[in-house]
Write a protein that holds these residues in place. Structure first.
Motif, PDB file in Angstrom:
ATOM      1  N   GLU A 222       0.710  -1.165   0.032  1.00  0.00           N
ATOM      2  CA  GLU A 222      -0.039   0.017  -0.091  1.00  0.00           C
ATOM      3  C   GLU A 222       0.729   1.252   0.016  1.00  0.00           C
ATOM      4  N   GLU A 223       1.990   1.131  -0.119  1.00  0.00           N
ATOM      5  CA  GLU A 223       3.094   2.033   0.035  1.00  0.00           C
ATOM      6  C   GLU A 223       3.055   2.881  -1.288  1.00  0.00           C
ATOM      7  N   LEU A 224       3.072   4.339  -1.107  1.00  0.00           N
ATOM      8  CA  LEU A 224       3.012   5.174  -2.383  1.00  0.00           C
ATOM      9  C   LEU A 224       4.359   5.805  -2.674  1.00  0.00           C
ATOM     10  N   ASN A 225       4.926   5.732  -4.062  1.00  0.00           N
ATOM     11  CA  ASN A 225       6.121   6.321  -4.335  1.00  0.00           C
ATOM     12  C   ASN A 225       6.056   7.282  -5.477  1.00  0.00           C
ATOM     13  N   SER A 226       6.705   8.106  -5.809  1.00  0.00           N
ATOM     14  CA  SER A 226       6.632   9.129  -6.625  1.00  0.00           C
ATOM     15  C   SER A 226       7.039   8.936  -8.248  1.00  0.00           C
ATOM     16  N   ILE A 227       6.231   9.606  -9.018  1.00  0.00           N
ATOM     17  CA  ILE A 227       6.608   9.903 -10.225  1.00  0.00           C
ATOM     18  C   ILE A 227       6.862  11.375 -10.377  1.00  0.00           C
ATOM     19  N   SER A 228       7.925  11.864 -10.859  1.00  0.00           N
ATOM     20  CA  SER A 228       8.539  13.334 -10.660  1.00  0.00           C
ATOM     21  C   SER A 228       9.256  13.658 -11.878  1.00  0.00           C
ATOM     22  N   TRP A 229       9.111  15.061 -12.177  1.00  0.00           N
ATOM     23  CA  TRP A 229      10.148  15.668 -12.882  1.00  0.00           C
ATOM     24  C   TRP A 229      11.107  16.436 -12.261  1.00  0.00           C
ATOM     25  N   TYR A 230      12.183  16.622 -12.991  1.00  0.00           N
ATOM     26  CA  TYR A 230      13.253  17.376 -12.249  1.00  0.00           C
ATOM     27  C   TYR A 230      13.776  18.542 -13.207  1.00  0.00           C
ATOM     28  N   GLU A 231      13.650  19.797 -12.559  1.00  0.00           N
ATOM     29  CA  GLU A 231      14.131  21.023 -13.122  1.00  0.00           C
ATOM     30  C   GLU A 231      15.644  20.867 -12.819  1.00  0.00           C
ATOM     31  N   ILE A 232      16.429  21.526 -13.950  1.00  0.00           N
ATOM     32  CA  ILE A 232      17.964  21.839 -13.506  1.00  0.00           C
ATOM     33  C   ILE A 232      17.882  23.256 -13.671  1.00  0.00           C
ATOM     34  N   SER A 233      18.275  23.751 -12.384  1.00  0.00           N
ATOM     35  CA  SER A 233      17.909  25.262 -12.460  1.00  0.00           C
ATOM     36  C   SER A 233      19.483  25.847 -12.874  1.00  0.00           C
ATOM     37  N   GLY A 234      20.424  25.260 -12.816  1.00  0.00           N
ATOM     38  CA  GLY A 234      21.919  26.063 -13.183  1.00  0.00           C
ATOM     39  C   GLY A 234      22.897  24.876 -13.643  1.00  0.00           C
ATOM     40  N   ASP A 235      24.167  24.997 -13.008  1.00  0.00           N
ATOM     41  CA  ASP A 235      25.050  24.089 -13.687  1.00  0.00           C
ATOM     42  C   ASP A 235      24.612  22.641 -13.260  1.00  0.00           C
ATOM     43  N   PRO A 236      24.369  21.507 -14.065  1.00  0.00           N
ATOM     44  CA  PRO A 236      23.859  20.222 -13.957  1.00  0.00           C
ATOM     45  C   PRO A 236      24.967  19.521 -12.891  1.00  0.00           C
TER      46      PRO A 236
END
Length: 503
Positions: A222-236
């Protein structure tokens, strides 16, 4: 005397000295002799696949990377992408290998580079990253993240984290690639997918990833985990530049693939939950700071007859899709992208996108390879008739480092392709390529590798130690039927026939 048919049987005539053979049949015996039909291994069976001009299609295997060629003990091939990493005009390959013959919980793995040349038979092999940094490497994405023109690499690790590797440029073959493990991805469990896409249309890619929590989660969790997107705001290469934006939490996230699903010019994301047996999509609102609206994909499965065996305790059957692998193509011809995927117990299917968001998606069958699984696949026009076909491979379920005591009725390592019938709602035509006791085929990439005008496929192979690695199969055309598959090695996992139930 043996005669081979195109349908996977050998006619074996057993003569008695001085006698004539009996009349042909499935089997026979008597004073004059015996006649038997003996099943033929799939790869040796005569191909029946033809192009519109009448040429017969078969396949020739070529190994790109394995322990015997590269000298590195790679195991469990998974994700693969192709890109010109050093900008020399030739496509290169990035492949990931989880390095397991069993799920032992040890965070090791390999990310390998195969640098291409003018010949598809010559590759320069390099290990990009290995060990705990590549802990059970499962998937890989490529894009120019820092804007220097050279493609960079992002790896999703099942027993670790995300790791970003920055291309050093012209010396990509010999120079160590700078790298960072974004802090937001550590101590998160198990990353299963990674993609790059320009979600806010600013000319720079963002990352998209699904995290299933652990390598082998309990399907009843029943544990929930994430689907995410990642912004790369500066030097990767600065870990603090990676900013996570959570799209949703579900039970066992299994995919998060960017695609412009609604055709409005911006990138949406299609996700999947193995724990819930469903897929969904996240509609991009198109703003410079993008927001996403989660939308369920409801399925109308009336195009497939109800299977009473799928109903729980006598209940009605409902389709179960997880989105473990996805491909997108307009099969219905209405200008909207449809989704090709696997339905549990039903093998390959396609979902027809409705006209409006409020309507259900219609499920149509493509076909299956029972008892073998349908896992890795991709869509391409294989026979040059103008229609998209589908190549598919599965997972063998026996030992990963020996052929073992498996039977023809066990899930084994099959590769097949399904020919588009002209009307995609009609039965698709299956052409079997190879069936070995061992094989795990997670990924296929369609490319004309030899420049002869037809499509070939590059893929990864696991469950097959010491034959795990990267290979490509060359499409071969001939005026008459030949064996379906010519293996690259003289010694390999045993090629076997189809089970009786699937001939």
């Amino acid at each position: 005397m043996r005669f081979e048919s195109a349908h996977g049987w050998r006619l074996v005539l057993l003569f008695v000295a001085g006698c004539q053979p009996a009349s042909p049949g499935l089997s026979g015996s008597g004073e004059t002799g015996d006649i038997e039909l003996e099943p033929v291994p799939v790869g040796e069976s005569l191909t029946s696949a033809v192009t519109p001009d009448g040429s017969y299609i078969s396949w020739r295997e070529h190994v790109i990377d394995d322990v015997s060629i590269g000298g590195v003990d790679i195991r469990g091939g998974d994700g693969l992408v192709m890109a010109d990493l050093d900008l020399d005009g030739y496509l290169d390959i990035v492949s990931v290998h989880e390095s397991d013959t069993e799920y032992d919980g040890v965070a090791d793995g390999h990310v390998r580079l195969a640098f291409g040349s003018e010949s598809p038979l010559h590759w320069e092999l390099v290990t990009l990253v290995e060990g705990p940094e590549a802990g059970a490497a499962e998937d890989v994405a490529v894009a120019d993240v820092n804007g220097d023109g050279y493609p960079d690499v992002l790896v999703a690790c099942e027993l670790a984290h995300l790791i970003y590797l920055q291309n050093p440029g012209p010396d990509a073959r010999t120079t160590r690639w700078a790298r960072v493990i974004p802090p937001v991805s550590t101590d998160r469990g198990s990353y299963i997918r990674a993609f790059f896409a320009d979600l806010n249309m600013d000319g720079r890619p963002e990352a998209v990833a699904a995290n299933k929590g652990e390598q082998s989660p309990d399907p009843r969790t029943e544990e929930l985990n994430s689907i995410s997107w990642y912004e790369i705001s500066g030097d990767p290469l600065d870990g603090s530049s990676w900013i996570e934006h959570e799209l949703t939490r579900v039970r066992i996230p299994i995919n998060s693939q960017p695609v412009d699903l609604d055709g409005d010019g911006d990138m949406d994301i299609v996700g999947g939950s193995r724990g819930e047996g469903r897929i969904m999509w996240f509609e991009n609102d198109g703003r410079p700071e993008p927001g996403f609206v989660e939308r369920r994909i409801e399925i109308d499965a009336s195009a497939i007859a109800e299977d009473d065996s799928r109903g729980a305790e006598g209940g009605a059957w409902e389709p179960r899709v997880t989105g473990f692998n996805l491909d997108f193509v307009d099969l219905s011809g209405d200008g909207r992208l449809d989704i090709v995927l696997v339905e549990a117990g039903r093998s390959l299917v396609w979902l027809e996108q409705p006209e409006t968001r409020q309507e259900e998606w219609t499920l149509h069958p493509i076909g299956g390879t029972t008892p073998d699984s349908s896992t890795g696949f991709t869509v391409a026009d294989i026979n040059d008739d103008g229609n998209p076909d589908v190549i598919v491979g599965g997972y063998s379920r026996g030992p990963r480092d020996t052929d073992g005591a498996v039977t023809l009725d066990d899930p084994l390592g099959r590769i097949a392709w399904f020919e588009h019938p002209g009307d995609p709602t009609e039965p698709w035509i299956r052409h079997d390529i190879s069936r070995r006791k061992r094989g795990m085929f997670d990924k296929f990439v369609a490319r004309d590798m030899d420049g002869d005008g037809d499509v070939d496929f590059v893929g990864t192979r696991g469950n097959s130690v010491p034959y795990d690695g990267v290979f490509w199969i060359e499409q071969v055309r001939s005026p008459a039927p030949v064996g379906s598959f010519e293996p690259a090695r003289t010694t390999d996992s045993e090629e076997v026939p189809l089970p009786d139930s699937d001939r």
